[in-house]
Design a protein around this motif. Structure first.
Motif, PDB file in Angstrom:
ATOM      1  N   THR A  21       0.848  -1.185   0.000  1.00 54.95           N
ATOM      2  CA  THR A  21       0.000   0.000   0.000  1.00 54.95           C
ATOM      3  C   THR A  21       0.890   1.245   0.000  1.00 54.95           C
ATOM      4  O   THR A  21       2.071   1.154   0.320  1.00 54.95           O
ATOM      5  N   GLU A  27      -1.318   8.047  -4.948  1.00 52.70           N
ATOM      6  CA  GLU A  27      -1.122   7.767  -6.366  1.00 52.70           C
ATOM      7  C   GLU A  27      -0.088   6.661  -6.601  1.00 52.70           C
ATOM      8  O   GLU A  27       0.069   6.184  -7.730  1.00 52.70           O
ATOM      9  N   MET A  29      -0.373   3.726  -5.388  1.00 62.61           N
ATOM     10  CA  MET A  29      -1.097   2.456  -5.414  1.00 62.61           C
ATOM     11  C   MET A  29      -1.136   1.956  -6.854  1.00 62.61           C
ATOM     12  O   MET A  29      -1.476   2.704  -7.781  1.00 62.61           O
ATOM     13  N   VAL A  34      -4.909  -2.611  -6.604  1.00 62.09           N
ATOM     14  CA  VAL A  34      -6.334  -2.295  -6.471  1.00 62.09           C
ATOM     15  C   VAL A  34      -7.188  -3.460  -6.951  1.00 62.09           C
ATOM     16  O   VAL A  34      -8.150  -3.876  -6.277  1.00 62.09           O
ATOM     17  N   LYS A  38      -9.770  -6.017  -4.818  1.00 58.13           N
ATOM     18  CA  LYS A  38     -11.186  -6.159  -5.183  1.00 58.13           C
ATOM     19  C   LYS A  38     -11.576  -7.617  -5.395  1.00 58.13           C
ATOM     20  O   LYS A  38     -12.731  -7.999  -5.146  1.00 58.13           O
ATOM     21  N   HIS A  57     -11.272   5.064  -0.677  1.00 56.36           N
ATOM     22  CA  HIS A  57     -10.732   5.932  -1.731  1.00 56.36           C
ATOM     23  C   HIS A  57     -10.765   5.244  -3.087  1.00 56.36           C
ATOM     24  O   HIS A  57     -11.060   5.880  -4.099  1.00 56.36           O
ATOM     25  N   PHE A  58     -10.471   3.936  -3.096  1.00 54.77           N
ATOM     26  CA  PHE A  58     -10.417   3.192  -4.360  1.00 54.77           C
ATOM     27  C   PHE A  58     -11.690   2.375  -4.623  1.00 54.77           C
ATOM     28  O   PHE A  58     -11.706   1.529  -5.515  1.00 54.77           O
ATOM     29  N   GLU A  59     -12.725   2.640  -3.831  1.00 52.85           N
ATOM     30  CA  GLU A  59     -14.035   1.995  -4.007  1.00 52.85           C
ATOM     31  C   GLU A  59     -13.913   0.473  -3.984  1.00 52.85           C
ATOM     32  O   GLU A  59     -14.434  -0.237  -4.846  1.00 52.85           O
TER      33      GLU A  59
END
Length: 290
Positions: A21, A27, A29, A34, A38, A57-59
């Motif tokens: 992380t 930025e 990442m 990501v 997910k 932040h990254f949904e």
């Protein structure tokens, strides 16, 4: 003997992903990080509140499991059961690469022992990031992480590493950096060193100089934020010149030449030639002395 085929294997188990992380700047990442967060079934987080902000932040909606140094012993069996059931996990630390300054290494060892695939994603690392811009030799280097807090233990640690030629990387609290540098100076002498703070953030700063110069600067400009200390390893050639300087008082002879009217570089050249020493080494010894 064990061979892991990370992406072509036939394992019925899930995979343990080690996901880096950002160490400050979001930025940093990666797209892969990501996407992995997910796709996995669970995220093992050092601090679920801190990681929760990153996920928001990254949904990323993947569920979290609290996993830190205080509960690792009891959590590892449960995490292994999830992996054996076919679920995949991502382990993250609060910042940077996991499995270095958190209990991830114990989870990795346990997973490998059960023939569970462990896949590391590349990404941000404070130590290496600071090293390559420090100006000190990047190779070879040794990363030590956090130092002992007590002065006596620190000095004993430095004494044990005194003759190491590798550039050394340490993490340290901003409140202890000056004391640590003073302990380092006492054992290592006045080596080149760099203090790095707030890496990748708006107040990122590299303080480059000798250890004594850094101490003096920090005394006037107290540190704030997350810090690293990078210090040069032992320069064998410089150590030899310093020893020879002690034996025949080379540095005093240079001072005498300067007092007689020579410029410093001329004096260094004269004494180096007279005593058949490497001029650059004598130059470094003269200008780096305490």
């Amino acid at each position: 003997m064990q061979v892991q085929k990370s992406f072509k294997g036939q394992s019925v188990y899930g995979t343990l992903y080690l996901v880096p992380t950002p160490i400050g700047n979001l930025e940093d990442m990666t797209f892969r990080a990501v996407q992995t967060l997910k796709e996995v079934d669970w995220i093992c987080a050092e601090d679920t509140r801190n990681t929760g902000l990153l996920l928001k932040h990254f949904e990323i909606e993947t569920r979290q499991i609290s996993f830190h140094e205080h509960n690792a012993f009891e959590k590892i069996p449960d995490l292994l059961d999830l992996l054996k059931s076919g679920q995949s996990l991502a382990q993250v630390s609060d910042a940077g690469l996991p499995s270095i300054s958190d209990p991830g290494h114990d989870l990795v060892k346990a997973a490998i022992a059960e023939d569970i695939s462990v896949v590391a994603l590349p990404g941000a690392s404070a130590g290496i990031t600071a090293l390559i811009a420090s100006g000190l030799a990047p190779q070879p280097h040794i990363f030590y992480g956090f130092l002992p807090r007590k002065a006596g233990q620190q000095k004993a640690f430095f004494q044990d590493k005194l003759a190491y030629p590798e550039t050394q990387i340490f993490y340290e609290s901003p409140y202890r950096v000056q004391d640590t540098l003073e302990n380092m100076l006492e054992v290592y002498g006045n080596r080149p060193a760099v203090v790095v703070r707030e890496l990748t953030k708006i107040y990122e700063e590299y303080q480059r100089g000798t250890i004594s110069e850094l101490i003096a600067y920090i005394d006037e400009q107290p540190l704030k934020g997350e810090c690293l200390i990078i210090v040069s390893g032992l320069d064998a050639d410089l150590a030899r010149v310093e020893q020879e300087s002690t034996d025949v008082d080379i540095l005093s002879l240079i001072d005498q030449e300067i007092q007689s009217g020579l410029k410093p570089n001329q004096a260094i050249k004269t004494i180096a030639k007279t005593y058949k020493l490497n001029r650059q080494e004598v130059y470094n010894a003269y200008h780096n002395r305490d």
